[in-house]
Write a protein that holds these residues in place. Structure first.
Motif, mmCIF file in Angstrom:
data_model
loop_
_atom_site.group_PDB
_atom_site.id
_atom_site.type_symbol
_atom_site.label_atom_id
_atom_site.label_comp_id
_atom_site.label_asym_id
_atom_site.label_seq_id
_atom_site.Cartn_x
_atom_site.Cartn_y
_atom_site.Cartn_z
ATOM 1 N N THR A 1 18.063 -71.496 -81.350
ATOM 2 C CA THR A 1 16.761 -72.146 -81.182
ATOM 3 C C THR A 1 16.690 -72.693 -79.772
ATOM 4 O OG1 THR A 1 17.560 -74.289 -82.006
ATOM 5 C CG2 THR A 1 16.597 -72.764 -83.622
ATOM 6 N N TYR B 1 19.451 -72.106 -74.994
ATOM 7 C CA TYR B 1 19.365 -72.160 -76.446
ATOM 8 C C TYR B 1 20.475 -73.038 -77.012
ATOM 9 C CZ TYR B 1 16.694 -67.815 -75.788
ATOM 10 O OH TYR B 1 15.798 -66.867 -75.369
ATOM 11 N N TYR B 2 20.177 -73.655 -78.144
ATOM 12 C CA TYR B 2 21.248 -74.243 -78.940
ATOM 13 C C TYR B 2 22.073 -73.100 -79.534
ATOM 14 C CZ TYR B 2 18.809 -78.752 -78.764
ATOM 15 O OH TYR B 2 18.214 -79.921 -78.343
ATOM 16 N N GLN C 1 16.530 -74.873 -76.588
ATOM 17 C CA GLN C 1 16.913 -76.206 -76.123
ATOM 18 C C GLN C 1 16.134 -76.586 -74.865
ATOM 19 O OE1 GLN C 1 18.887 -77.128 -73.196
ATOM 20 N NE2 GLN C 1 18.985 -79.290 -73.744
ATOM 21 N N VAL D 1 11.125 -77.153 -77.795
ATOM 22 C CA VAL D 1 12.441 -77.406 -78.396
ATOM 23 C C VAL D 1 12.439 -77.006 -79.871
ATOM 24 C CG1 VAL D 1 14.037 -79.231 -79.070
ATOM 25 C CG2 VAL D 1 13.143 -79.172 -76.763
ATOM 26 N N HIS D 2 13.511 -76.320 -80.280
ATOM 27 C CA HIS D 2 13.806 -75.920 -81.661
ATOM 28 C C HIS D 2 12.981 -74.730 -82.151
ATOM 29 C CE1 HIS D 2 16.593 -79.155 -82.102
ATOM 30 N NE2 HIS D 2 15.659 -80.088 -81.972
ATOM 31 N N ARG E 1 12.425 -70.834 -82.623
ATOM 32 C CA ARG E 1 13.405 -69.764 -82.731
ATOM 33 C C ARG E 1 13.430 -68.911 -81.458
ATOM 34 N NH1 ARG E 1 17.318 -70.427 -85.910
ATOM 35 N NH2 ARG E 1 17.721 -68.196 -85.668
#
Length: 780
Positions: A610, A605-606, A612, A629-630, A632
């Motif tokens: 969210t 995750y970032y 990654q 990607v991105h 939640r």
């Protein structure tokens, strides 16, 4: 071919003049012109009349009224020419026609319009035009019409999308930035139009017709010399309209060599029984068995199987429908793969009005995904001998009987005997009480699926338990045993002590796995704080620091670390990662130690929670891209695939576990790929050897992506990136366009499983990885 006659209303300052791929047809009694669009690029010129002019600068409401006799109006649009010619960058999408054929779109015409072209559709159609009109409107009217258009396209009951767009506009208007607010609203409106132009309805209009008529498709054998396919159809008190449509979909098959085997499970409705007898009397290929007692779907299906004379069995539910080319496509795939024993296709849902939606575009054979969800589902065709050998469907597994059957059949055959046909051949009925409508399985079905997977694992010698996930799928928890293999966690680093501290601290404090060492591989750190921290690490239990001086080369650093590692399992871990879940390494190792598995990747995750990395899709963005990607954290993703273990062609090297023997077998990492794609290349070489790569969402980490290395922002870095891209294309070119863990009907321009316009391939396919697991059931 087009006729050079124009469509012009009295008093209108412009006329429509056919340019290409439009053949004028004789009109009905009202004498309005009708056209046959021949091809995928029919065009009208919007030409000013002698006393008229093209639209001037300003806002317009464009209204087009279509009369469609055949085909469909798909993605109508305008191309303005402001002096630089006609090109896609300034294309103006028009709204799709509503049920009455009307398209209404807000557009803005810029200054100095020199020419204008109208493309009515992107597929063959026979249509008339009742109206083609540009109505000048004010900016206030434009705002209202755009909000109305967003609502009309998205069809949200509470106007959520339109209200969100209006809030963005209003927030800027109240700050005196009306122009900026209007441009934001216009952008959102145009984006909504584009999304609609790439909807499943438009995809169906262009690519979902007669599959045998699509470019590159082979013609079905009209003689039906292929195998006899017996359709297994259990029936009980089915609503008559759905039952008729179900049986009619079999009668309409373009492939004639079929048998329909119906078992009525003691329906209480006399109308159902009369209907079945009527169909059986009409066609000798239909056989019906009437049960005296209600035995549920498994026993009824087995009675239908007893009627079957075919070499292959196809499974159909009593209120669903087959595509008219379903059996033709399956017969073709059987001819292309002589050893095939199990086939499955893509599918979609169909509502009570006959509207198709929510396509399920599936990967090629993906056994780990099958243990997380029944992704195979419909349309499944299995060799009759194999179904009988496993004993047919098992009573007690109702609700997951097809999942259980597929698992039992797959245990007895090779992976290359399982074929995926990437075409929508099955339409799953969505009605008030159906699973399709509810969006998930019922509790009894979930429990039956859990038991089916646990049975499968037990039969194949896997010590594991199965849990139901919050989204209604399954998680297999594999037991590692008392003698844990040692894991060497390889952490390359250079300076950036803030990142390294967070990584190592989280690893030491949050890792529950009991047998691991950490090798920090220092690539020439010079900052005093970093050197001091590395000296501290040298005194820590479990941690070793080794040096790799010289130019940064990720592959060489990892290979250097592997040579110094003591573990039988290697875990590549970026220094910009941070452990979240304590069981992360247990999860990775539980898969990496499977003899049929190569590389294993986790969920990254970032920092903002969210996604990654949820596995790698080949070909996306050119070489490869990360899935979902991105989205939640906790998102379901594409039909559940962001939340279940599955086979992927590749996973990121930021967190990758692999047995040392496999790493050595493929020669480690390619040091010619110093920075980009070395992890993808490693995974593909592993895949090439017949191992399956695995991605799991249950090993969770944060990833501060590339924080320690920076971005490709110099000429030298960009040149190196291009060179490594060329290596990948030369080495893996065809595979990059045909990822077996993805679907050729899905786009390579998106990380979110969006539709491909057009599909890349229609060819039936196997997964490619053929190394069997350590234990396979070979006898009853």
């Amino acid at each position: 071919m087009s006729k050079n006659s124009s469509l012009h209303r009295p008093g209108q300052p412009w006329a429509l003049v056919p340019l290409q791929q439009l053949l004028e047809q004789p009109g009905p009694s009202d004498a309005r012109s009708r056209y046959m669009a021949e091809g995928d690029d029919p065009q009208f010129e919007v030409r000013a009349t002698q006393d008229g002019a093209l639209p001037a600068t300003g806002w317009y409401l464009v209204t087009v009224d279509f009369d469609v006799d055949d085909g469909a109006i798909v993605a109508p649009c305008l191309y303005p020419d402001y002096g630089s010619g006609l090109n896609e960058s300034i294309r103006i999408d028009l709204a799709d026609p509503s049920a009455n054929g009307r398209s209404r779109t807000v557009i803005v015409i810029g200054p100095s319009l020199l020419a204008l072209r109208f493309d009515p559709t992107e597929c063959s159609a026979r249509f008339g035009l009742r109206r083609f009109d540009f109505q000048p409107i004010s900016r206030v009217r434009a705002v209202f019409e755009m909000l109305r258009g967003i609502q009309r396209i998205t069809r949200r009951l509470l106007w959520e999308d339109a209200l969100t767009a209006f809030a963005l506009f209003l927030s800027r208007a109240l700050r005196g930035k009306v122009g900026a607010g209007g441009e934001l609203l216009a952008q959102r409106y145009r984006r909504t139009l584009r999304q609609r132009a790439h909807s499943y309805q438009q995809w169906l209009a262009r690519f979902g017709g007669h599959l045998s008529e699509r470019p590159g498709a082979a013609s079905p054998d009209p003689a039906g010399d292929g195998p006899l396919i017996s359709i297994v159809l259990p029936v009980r008190d089915t609503p008559l309209p759905w039952l008729r449509r179900c049986i009619d979909s079999v009668l309409a098959q373009t492939y004639p060599n079929w048998q329909l085997c119906i078992a009525d499970d003691a329906s209480s409705s006399g109308a159902v029984k009369r209907l079945l007898r009527g169909y059986a009397s009409r066609d000798p290929r239909i056989a019906v068995h009437f049960r005296e007692n209600h035995g549920h779907i498994c026993e009824a299906s087995n009675n239908a199987i007893d009627l079957a004379r075919g070499e292959f069995l196809g499974f159909l539910d009593h209120d669903d429908e087959l595509h008219r080319d379903a059996l033709s496509e399956m017969a073709r795939a059987i001819g292309e793969h002589p050893d095939v024993r199990l086939l499955y296709s893509d599918e979609d849902k169909i509502d009570e009005s006959g509207c198709r939606y929510e396509p399920h575009f599936k990967p090629a054979w993906n056994p780990d995904l099958l243990c997380g969800q029944n992704y195979v589902c419909h349309f499944t065709v299995i060799q009759a001998e194999l179904v009988r050998a496993v004993g047919g469907l098992r009573p007690g597994y109702e609700g997951a009987q097809d999942h259980d059957l597929i698992l039992r059949c797959a245990e007895r055959i090779r992976p290359d005997q399982i074929v995926h046909v990437p075409k929508v051949l099955y339409h799953w009925r969505s009605s008030g009480e159906s699973t399709a409508q509810s969006g998930g399985s019922k509790p009894y079905a979930l429990d039956a699926g859990r038991r089916a997977i646990e049975d499968h694992l037990g039969r194949t010698g896997v010590d594991a338990s199965v849990q139901v996930t919050p989204h209604g799928y399954y998680r297999t928890v594999r037991k590692l045993g008392a003698a844990l293999p040692q894991v060497s966690v390889l952490v390359p680093t250079r300076d950036r002590v803030d990142l390294l501290k967070k990584c190592i601290s989280s690893l030491l404090e949050r890792t529950s796995y009991g047998s691991y060492e950490i090798l920090v591989i220092d690539n020439g750190s010079t900052e005093p704080s970093a050197l001091a921290y590395l000296n501290q690490l040298r005194t820590r239990e479990r941690v070793r620091v080794i040096e790799y001086p010289g130019t940064f080369n990720f592959s060489a650093i990892i290979n250097h670390g592997a040579r110094h590692a003591a573990g039988s399992v290697l875990c590549l871990l970026n220094n910009d990662t941070e452990i979240i879940a304590a069981q992360w390494l247990d999860e990775l190792v539980s898969h990496a130690t499977r003899t049929e598995v190569g590389a294993v990747g986790g969920m990254l995750y970032y920092p903002g929670d969210t996604i990654q990395h949820a596995g790698v899709i080949l070909g996306v963005g050119g070489i490869a891209g990360h899935a979902h990607v991105h989205l939640r954290r906790g998102s379901n993703g594409y039909l559940g695939r962001a939340g279940v273990v599955q086979n992927m062609s590749a996973v990121t090297g930021a967190c990758l576990a692999i047995r040392r023997e496999v790493f050595d077998e493929v020669g480690g990492m390619d040091e010619g790929l110093a920075i980009a794609f070395n992890d993808i290349d490693l995974c593909l070489r592993i895949h090439e050897r017949g191992y399956r790569n695995v991605w799991t969402p249950f090993a969770e980490l944060y990833h501060h992506e590339s924080a320690s290395r920076g971005h490709e922002n110099t000429a030298e870095k960009r040149a190196r990136f291009r060179a490594e891209t060329d290596i990948m294309r030369q080495r893996w070119g065809d595979l990059l366009l045909n990822d077996p863990a993805y679907n050729p009907n899905l786009s390579l321009n998106s990380l979110h499983f969006e539709l491909a316009f057009p599909p890349r391939s229609m060819a039936s396919r196997v997964s490619g990885a053929v190394r069997p697991p350590h234990c396979v059931l070979v006898s009853p």
